[in-house]
Design a protein around this motif. Structure first.
Motif, PDB file in Angstrom:
ATOM      1  N   ALA A  42      46.667  51.963  53.690  1.00 16.45           N
ATOM      2  CA  ALA A  42      45.240  51.981  54.002  1.00 16.45           C
ATOM      3  C   ALA A  42      44.424  51.425  52.843  1.00 16.45           C
ATOM      4  O   ALA A  42      43.433  50.721  53.045  1.00 16.45           O
ATOM      5  CB  ALA A  42      44.796  53.403  54.334  1.00 16.45           C
ATOM      6  N   ALA A  43      44.832  51.732  51.603  1.00 22.54           N
ATOM      7  CA  ALA A  43      44.116  51.220  50.438  1.00 22.54           C
ATOM      8  C   ALA A  43      44.256  49.703  50.328  1.00 22.54           C
ATOM      9  O   ALA A  43      43.276  48.983  50.079  1.00 22.54           O
ATOM     10  CB  ALA A  43      44.645  51.890  49.177  1.00 22.54           C
ATOM     11  N   LEU A  44      45.458  49.185  50.524  1.00 23.77           N
ATOM     12  CA  LEU A  44      45.672  47.742  50.424  1.00 23.77           C
ATOM     13  C   LEU A  44      45.000  46.992  51.573  1.00 23.77           C
ATOM     14  O   LEU A  44      44.511  45.872  51.395  1.00 23.77           O
ATOM     15  CB  LEU A  44      47.171  47.446  50.397  1.00 23.77           C
ATOM     16  N   ASP A  45      44.963  47.608  52.748  1.00 26.34           N
ATOM     17  CA  ASP A  45      44.275  46.967  53.876  1.00 26.34           C
ATOM     18  C   ASP A  45      42.771  46.879  53.658  1.00 26.34           C
ATOM     19  O   ASP A  45      42.091  46.089  54.314  1.00 26.34           O
ATOM     20  CB  ASP A  45      44.559  47.736  55.176  1.00 26.34           C
ATOM     21  N   TYR A  46      42.236  47.673  52.729  1.00 20.80           N
ATOM     22  CA  TYR A  46      40.811  47.591  52.398  1.00 20.80           C
ATOM     23  C   TYR A  46      40.459  46.176  51.935  1.00 20.80           C
ATOM     24  O   TYR A  46      39.368  45.671  52.219  1.00 20.80           O
ATOM     25  CB  TYR A  46      40.473  48.605  51.310  1.00 20.80           C
ATOM     26  N   ALA A  47      41.391  45.547  51.230  1.00 20.93           N
ATOM     27  CA  ALA A  47      41.125  44.202  50.712  1.00 20.93           C
ATOM     28  C   ALA A  47      40.895  43.201  51.836  1.00 20.93           C
ATOM     29  O   ALA A  47      39.973  42.379  51.779  1.00 20.93           O
ATOM     30  CB  ALA A  47      42.287  43.748  49.829  1.00 20.93           C
ATOM     31  N   THR A  48      41.723  43.235  52.872  1.00 18.72           N
ATOM     32  CA  THR A  48      41.573  42.284  53.968  1.00 18.72           C
ATOM     33  C   THR A  48      40.416  42.650  54.893  1.00 18.72           C
ATOM     34  O   THR A  48      39.836  41.779  55.534  1.00 18.72           O
ATOM     35  CB  THR A  48      42.876  42.214  54.786  1.00 18.72           C
ATOM     36  N   GLU A  49      40.081  43.932  54.951  1.00 19.15           N
ATOM     37  CA  GLU A  49      39.015  44.373  55.849  1.00 19.15           C
ATOM     38  C   GLU A  49      37.630  44.127  55.275  1.00 19.15           C
ATOM     39  O   GLU A  49      36.660  43.993  56.024  1.00 19.15           O
ATOM     40  CB  GLU A  49      39.177  45.863  56.175  1.00 19.15           C
ATOM     41  N   HIS A  50      37.496  44.067  53.936  1.00 19.08           N
ATOM     42  CA  HIS A  50      36.171  43.986  53.318  1.00 19.08           C
ATOM     43  C   HIS A  50      35.953  42.713  52.505  1.00 19.08           C
ATOM     44  O   HIS A  50      34.850  42.524  51.963  1.00 19.08           O
ATOM     45  CB  HIS A  50      35.939  45.198  52.411  1.00 19.08           C
ATOM     46  N   PHE A  51      36.953  41.862  52.397  1.00 16.86           N
ATOM     47  CA  PHE A  51      36.790  40.613  51.658  1.00 16.86           C
ATOM     48  C   PHE A  51      37.322  39.464  52.493  1.00 16.86           C
ATOM     49  O   PHE A  51      38.343  39.606  53.168  1.00 16.86           O
ATOM     50  CB  PHE A  51      37.538  40.657  50.310  1.00 16.86           C
ATOM     51  N   SER A  52      36.640  38.341  52.422  1.00 14.63           N
ATOM     52  CA  SER A  52      37.096  37.155  53.138  1.00 14.63           C
ATOM     53  C   SER A  52      38.123  36.413  52.293  1.00 14.63           C
ATOM     54  O   SER A  52      38.152  36.559  51.060  1.00 14.63           O
ATOM     55  CB  SER A  52      35.917  36.234  53.450  1.00 14.63           C
ATOM     56  N   PRO A  53      39.007  35.608  52.926  1.00 17.53           N
ATOM     57  CA  PRO A  53      39.989  34.841  52.152  1.00 17.53           C
ATOM     58  C   PRO A  53      39.301  33.940  51.120  1.00 17.53           C
ATOM     59  O   PRO A  53      38.294  33.300  51.392  1.00 17.53           O
ATOM     60  CB  PRO A  53      40.701  34.011  53.232  1.00 17.53           C
ATOM     61  N   GLY A  54      39.845  33.896  49.924  1.00 16.90           N
ATOM     62  CA  GLY A  54      39.253  33.097  48.858  1.00 16.90           C
ATOM     63  C   GLY A  54      38.266  33.870  48.009  1.00 16.90           C
ATOM     64  O   GLY A  54      37.898  33.426  46.914  1.00 16.90           O
ATOM     65  N   GLN A  55      37.812  35.020  48.498  1.00 19.73           N
ATOM     66  CA  GLN A  55      36.826  35.804  47.745  1.00 19.73           C
ATOM     67  C   GLN A  55      37.482  36.649  46.669  1.00 19.73           C
ATOM     68  O   GLN A  55      36.843  37.002  45.676  1.00 19.73           O
ATOM     69  CB  GLN A  55      36.031  36.684  48.710  1.00 19.73           C
ATOM     70  N   LEU A  56      38.756  36.986  46.842  1.00 22.28           N
ATOM     71  CA  LEU A  56      39.451  37.840  45.889  1.00 22.28           C
ATOM     72  C   LEU A  56      40.349  37.018  44.972  1.00 22.28           C
ATOM     73  O   LEU A  56      41.146  36.197  45.430  1.00 22.28           O
ATOM     74  CB  LEU A  56      40.305  38.876  46.627  1.00 22.28           C
ATOM     75  N   ALA A  57      40.227  37.260  43.669  1.00 24.22           N
ATOM     76  CA  ALA A  57      41.132  36.630  42.703  1.00 24.22           C
ATOM     77  C   ALA A  57      42.402  37.451  42.525  1.00 24.22           C
ATOM     78  O   ALA A  57      43.423  36.930  42.064  1.00 24.22           O
ATOM     79  CB  ALA A  57      40.431  36.466  41.362  1.00 24.22           C
ATOM     80  N   GLY A  58      42.352  38.731  42.899  1.00 27.04           N
ATOM     81  CA  GLY A  58      43.539  39.565  42.776  1.00 27.04           C
ATOM     82  C   GLY A  58      43.206  41.016  43.067  1.00 27.04           C
ATOM     83  O   GLY A  58      42.038  41.415  43.132  1.00 27.04           O
ATOM     84  N   VAL A  59      44.264  41.800  43.273  1.00 30.44           N
ATOM     85  CA  VAL A  59      44.147  43.235  43.507  1.00 30.44           C
ATOM     86  C   VAL A  59      45.007  43.943  42.473  1.00 30.44           C
ATOM     87  O   VAL A  59      46.192  43.621  42.321  1.00 30.44           O
ATOM     88  CB  VAL A  59      44.608  43.620  44.934  1.00 30.44           C
ATOM     89  N   VAL A  60      44.418  44.890  41.749  1.00 32.67           N
ATOM     90  CA  VAL A  60      45.123  45.666  40.737  1.00 32.67           C
ATOM     91  C   VAL A  60      45.252  47.092  41.263  1.00 32.67           C
ATOM     92  O   VAL A  60      44.249  47.705  41.659  1.00 32.67           O
ATOM     93  CB  VAL A  60      44.379  45.654  39.389  1.00 32.67           C
ATOM     94  N   VAL A  61      46.467  47.625  41.275  1.00 27.80           N
ATOM     95  CA  VAL A  61      46.717  48.971  41.795  1.00 27.80           C
ATOM     96  C   VAL A  61      47.212  49.851  40.657  1.00 27.80           C
ATOM     97  O   VAL A  61      48.271  49.588  40.067  1.00 27.80           O
ATOM     98  CB  VAL A  61      47.758  48.956  42.939  1.00 27.80           C
ATOM     99  N   LEU A  62      46.438  50.884  40.329  1.00 29.28           N
ATOM    100  CA  LEU A  62      46.830  51.872  39.325  1.00 29.28           C
ATOM    101  C   LEU A  62      47.342  53.099  40.058  1.00 29.28           C
ATOM    102  O   LEU A  62      46.562  53.825  40.693  1.00 29.28           O
ATOM    103  CB  LEU A  62      45.649  52.247  38.439  1.00 29.28           C
ATOM    104  N   SER A  63      48.647  53.379  39.978  1.00 30.84           N
ATOM    105  CA  SER A  63      49.216  54.453  40.785  1.00 30.84           C
ATOM    106  C   SER A  63      50.592  54.828  40.259  1.00 30.84           C
ATOM    107  O   SER A  63      51.200  54.090  39.467  1.00 30.84           O
ATOM    108  CB  SER A  63      49.313  54.004  42.249  1.00 30.84           C
ATOM    109  N   ASP A  64      51.059  55.996  40.741  1.00 34.68           N
ATOM    110  CA  ASP A  64      52.465  56.350  40.512  1.00 34.68           C
ATOM    111  C   ASP A  64      53.340  55.857  41.663  1.00 34.68           C
ATOM    112  O   ASP A  64      54.553  56.031  41.635  1.00 34.68           O
ATOM    113  CB  ASP A  64      52.630  57.855  40.325  1.00 34.68           C
ATOM    114  N   PHE A  65      52.707  55.272  42.700  1.00 37.48           N
ATOM    115  CA  PHE A  65      53.382  54.621  43.832  1.00 37.48           C
ATOM    116  C   PHE A  65      54.265  55.583  44.631  1.00 37.48           C
ATOM    117  O   PHE A  65      55.267  55.183  45.203  1.00 37.48           O
ATOM    118  CB  PHE A  65      54.168  53.391  43.365  1.00 37.48           C
ATOM    119  N   ARG A  66      53.840  56.856  44.692  1.00 36.33           N
ATOM    120  CA  ARG A  66      54.438  57.809  45.612  1.00 36.33           C
ATOM    121  C   ARG A  66      53.606  57.786  46.896  1.00 36.33           C
ATOM    122  O   ARG A  66      52.555  58.410  46.973  1.00 36.33           O
ATOM    123  CB  ARG A  66      54.461  59.212  45.006  1.00 36.33           C
TER     124      ARG A  66
END
Length: 921
Positions: A278-302
């Motif tokens: 759900a967090a990663l899908d936020y990027a595609t739902e709220h930004f258009s292609p080309g608008q994002l230079a990258g996504v940084v995820v700070l997590s323990d990945f559990r």
């Protein structure tokens, strides 16, 4: 910059000519037209005589037509009218105007004689200009600021510290905090050896770092040790920055400062789950292609929501958006015993067993014998002992319990691990769940000619796995072990399918005997059935059930009969597709193989949601094995909705619409894609009276079982039944039922209440005033009105709450018609309960270690590498530019400007004034 364009202008023999040549031709044609009007040559006039108006009209048409072509070299003419027709109309208007004004030339003042026709001719030219709909096409260079999206894990697991860190992990964290340089002490063999080898002040700093929580590390990364060194400040120098915290759902922060303030807020149920997809899908739902230079995820990945974040990362990678996982926490497990997860049913049907399968984590207790208890309503039903193997410090196992409750109602169960004195956390030793026991079942009739694979899997699914379905199935051409005539034994008894037969007696040999029997079924599934078996009378009964009773009809195409051997005027009226009737079989598919792809409507439709998360769901469907057969329908009916369509390997990719395409090109590609989806439809539906009809133009849904069993296949067909017949509700009678979407809620969760009301003839009640009373103990705390769900099978729903006070709540149903139906059937009042709990199973504390494996899969899918606090500096070199320039079309419509309307008014008004002054009015 203006440019020549013929993006949507029609082609002609003039296209190869240069613009200068086309303009010269149009000027020459206009000159000839004018010459024909003003020529004073008597021989020419005598030769033309009566034909001169026709010749002038033809000359004018050619002149205007060539003028359109000259204009099209500089502008786009977006008119839907044929140019030659506009040219002919314009020329005729000019000729008619000159002819009408000719008698007035001698009746007005000399000064007005040339002005009046000129004004009218200008008006005609202006109208022609508007009808041509000219559009100025410009190419504009725009510069966009690009963003970096920082996703910060704020779930409960981020509050954990990692005292179990090994020496390398501790050195990396110490290097990040500046305790000493990264190259120092790399030869230390253990944490104890490292602590012994450093000065006392650094030894204390290292001990503090061992107790630092993952959330504190994340805050240090964002803020930095000194001014300007934090992740947020460094990114804000070159990029727009968006901060989003996530746990069970993503939450966007207005500024980075809000993150630190929010970290001090008390815990909430929002933090008790990590839903990374759900967090990663936020990027595609709220930004258009080309608008994002990258996504940084700070997590323990559990990812405790058990989603599939890799699919979301792959979706971002297709848009050239890299994802940078920053791993926080230790990869090493802590000593702990816990029930990490339990597969349990939320509802079962009376006579069915409750099966609970628990996953146990038994770390740091080698050789121990641990007691596991299974409880119902606080009473121990069963106890088992689990023995941990000797010298196994990281032991995992599964344990299974079953119970067969005798009465209906909502039952509370627990799986309890015995507690140990030296455990770090004891809250994760217990897993609680509630299960509703009811007798509400969906009556399903399955009809097919032969036992093909689709029929077999559906029969096994509904008859063996899903106890919520009361199945009746009929095979009209069953397989025989002996040739006809060789078996002289008595024929098998004829059994008509009926929803009144006892549960478990599913096999029938005949179709329902009467319309009343047909009406008892909530869902009818027609396979490859012959018209000789499914007569016009049967079709009339089915049509009545769908349109009047609200039955859901599912039709699965087949090569022998369905639907091509049925009269389109009979069965075709029911179906959402258009097809041609033929006597031949359709074993030969239109292509050797194809893949199933969802339409835009299919991506969002509840039938097609076989897994949570849009990206993962689309991945599941698109990665089905290639299919080899489908029925080739002509197209779909107006108003029908296509959920999935066939695409072969030779087809163009779906992303056919390129950025910067002209509006006409975009419209054309959308129209082409829509036509392809309608022609190659695989899953289509439309409403029919009170019911719905779903058409499957292929018989391979069982391929959802590929390598994973029947989970997705069961979920897909379960959602079809829910969509067609409504939810199974846990409380009530055969005709009036009530339920909530869950059995337990958090204090901040709303409660969705659903009721179903049917008459004694199974007709849906659509106009009752249904309401529910809510009780806390014996105290009435509120009443709510339910709203009828349009186009449903008597379903009413509403949303109540949230309720802040923990405990059990009771809701009772009221309605004028519903109460009368209950009284006629001698049924008691309908009521059910739900629980509001301030705490739930601690899934966030089930695993204490970080998950480097998931972080690695995310990095691989996004084309990056796993970062740690120490290696985070390499992120800035991997991000692309903070701004992006691109050229785009800027189409300016000239024909609908307000100045043209003003000019038209001025011309007509001026003509009227001059005519008044000239004495013509």
């Amino acid at each position: 910059m203006m440019m020549e364009s013929t993006a949507i202008n029609p082609s002609s023999w003039l296209d190869p000519l240069p613009t200068f040549g086309v303009v010269c031709l149009s000027i020459l044609a206009i000159a000839i037209w004018i010459f024909l009007h003003h020529s004073r040559s008597e021989p020419l006039r005598r030769r033309l005589r009566g034909a001169s108006p026709l010749i002038r009209g033809l000359a004018g048409t050619v002149a205007v037509w060539l003028s359109f072509h000259s204009l099209a070299r500089f502008l786009i003419l977006a008119t839907p009218w044929p140019w030659f027709l506009l040219a002919a109309g314009g020329a005729a208007g000019v000729e008619l105007t000159l002819w009408l004004y000719k008698p007035e030339q001698h009746a007005t003042r000399p000064v007005f004689r040339p002005v009046l026709p000129a004004l009218r001719l200008l008006t005609i030219l202006l109208v022609l200009f508007v009808l041509a709909e000219p559009v100025l096409e410009r190419i504009v260079d725009r510069t966009y600021e690009r963003f970096v999206l920082v996703l910060l894990d704020q779930s409960e697991s981020m509050d954990l510290s990692d005292p179990q860190r090994d020496v390398r992990e501790l050195l990396d964290l110490a290097s990040f905090h500046g305790v000493f340089e990264a190259s120092e002490h790399r030869d230390a063999e253990s944490v104890d050896a490292l602590l012994e080898s450093v000065p006392p002040e650094k030894r204390e700093a290292l001990r503090n770092l061992r107790e630092e929580t993952r959330a504190d590390t994340a805050v240090s990364i964002l803020a930095g040790r000194e001014q300007g060194s934090g992740l947020t400040e460094r990114l804000q120098k070159d990029y727009g920055l968006k901060m989003v915290g996530f746990a069970s759902t993503p939450y966007a922060y207005a500024s980075p400062e809000e993150v630190e303030a929010d970290a001090e807020q008390p815990q909430s149920d929002w933090r008790r789950l990590t839903h990374m997809s759900a967090a990663l899908d936020y990027a595609t739902e709220h930004f258009s292609p080309g608008q994002l230079a990258g996504v940084v995820v700070l997590s323990d990945f559990r990812d405790t929501a058990r989603s599939y974040p890799v699919a979301s990362v792959e979706n971002l990678a297709r848009q050239s958006i890299p994802v940078f996982p920053v791993l926080l926490g230790s990869r090493l497990p802590r000593l702990d015993i816990a029930v990490t997860h339990a597969e349990v049913p939320e509802s079962i049907y009376k006579g069915e067993r409750v099966k609970a399968e628990a996953q146990l984590k038994l770390f740091g207790v080698p050789g121990r014998h641990l007691r596991v208890s299974f409880l119902r309503d606080g009473e121990i039903l069963e106890e088992k002992t689990v023995t941990v193997p000797e010298e196994d410090n990281h032991y995992r196992t599964r344990i299974e319990f079953t119970d067969e409750p005798e009465a209906e109602g909502i039952l509370s169960y627990s799986i309890q691990l015995e507690e140990l004195e030296n455990e770090s956390v004891m809250e994760n030793n217990r897993w609680d769940f509630r299960t509703a026991v009811s007798e509400d079942r969906t009556n399903v009739l399955l009809i097919d000619s032969r036992p093909r694979w689709e029929f077999r899997y559906l029969r096994n699914l509904f008859y063996g796995r899903d106890k919520s379905v009361h199945l009746q199935y009929v095979l009209t051409e069953p397989d025989c072990l002996t040739p006809p005539g060789e078996n002289d034994s008595e024929p098998a008894p004829r059994i008509a399918a009926s929803a009144s037969r006892p549960f478990g007696e599913a096999e029938a040999t005949d179709l329902p005997e009467s319309r009343e029997e047909w009406r008892k079924f909530d869902v009818i599934i027609l396979g490859d059935v012959s018209p000789e078996v499914l007569s016009d009378t049967h079709l009339a009964d089915i049509e009545h059930c769908v349109s009047e009773r609200g039955t859901a009809l599912i039709v699965i195409a087949g090569p022998d009969y369905m639907p091509h051997k049925f009269d389109p005027d009979r069965l075709g009226e029911l179906l959402p597709i258009i097809y041609h009737q033929s006597d031949r079989s359709h074993f030969q598919p239109p292509e050797p193989s194809y893949s199933l792809h969802l339409t835009l409507e299919g991506r969002n439709h509840p039938i097609m949601q076989v897994v949570s998360g849009a990206s993962e769901n689309e991945r599941i469907w698109s990665r089905l094995p290639d299919l080899q057969w489908r029925y080739d329908a002509v197209t779909v009916k107006p108003g029908a909705t296509v959920l999935a369509y066939a695409r072969s390997a030779e087809d163009e990719p779906e992303g056919m619409i390129q950025a910067g395409s002209s509006p006409a090109e975009t419209t054309r590609r959308i129209r082409e894609l829509t036509e392809i989806q309608q022609h190659r439809n695989l899953i289509t539906y439309h409403p029919f009276g009170l019911g719905r009809v779903l058409m499957l133009n292929f018989d391979r849904t069982w391929r959802l079982r590929y390598r994973i069993g029947d989970t997705l296949h069961h979920r897909f067909w379960g959602q079809i039944l829910t969509w067609g017949a409504g939810e199974n509700l846990r409380a009530g009678s055969q005709f009036v039922r009530l339920g909530t979407d869950h059995l337990s809620y958090s204090p901040n969760e709303p409660v969705h209440v659903t009721a179903r009301v049917l008459r004694e003839d199974y007709m849906p009640v659509t106009d009752d005033k249904i309401s529910v009373d809510i009780y806390r103990g014996t105290r009435l705390i509120g009443s709510h009105r339910l709203t009828y769900r349009p186009d449903s099978q008597g379903m009413y729903d509403t949303e109540i709450g949230p309720f802040t006070e923990a405990g059990t709540y009771r809701i009772t149903l009221k309605g004028k018609i519903a109460d009368r139906i209950l009284d006629n059937g001698g049924a008691p009042a309908v009521e059910t309960t739900f629980t509001v709990a301030t705490s739930h199973n601690p899934v966030e504390w089930a695993e204490f270690s970080a998950d480097p494996e998931l972080a690695g899969r995310i990095a691989a899918a996004g084309g990056t590498e796993v970062l740690t606090p120490r290696t985070l500096a390499s992120l800035y070199d991997q991000l692309s530019s903070g701004t992006e320039s691109e050229s785009e079309r800027a189409d300016i419509t000239l024909w609908d400007h307000w100045a043209l309307l003003l000019l038209l008014i001025v011309l007509l008004t001026s003509e009227w004034i001059l005519r008044r002054k000239g004495g013509l009015i």
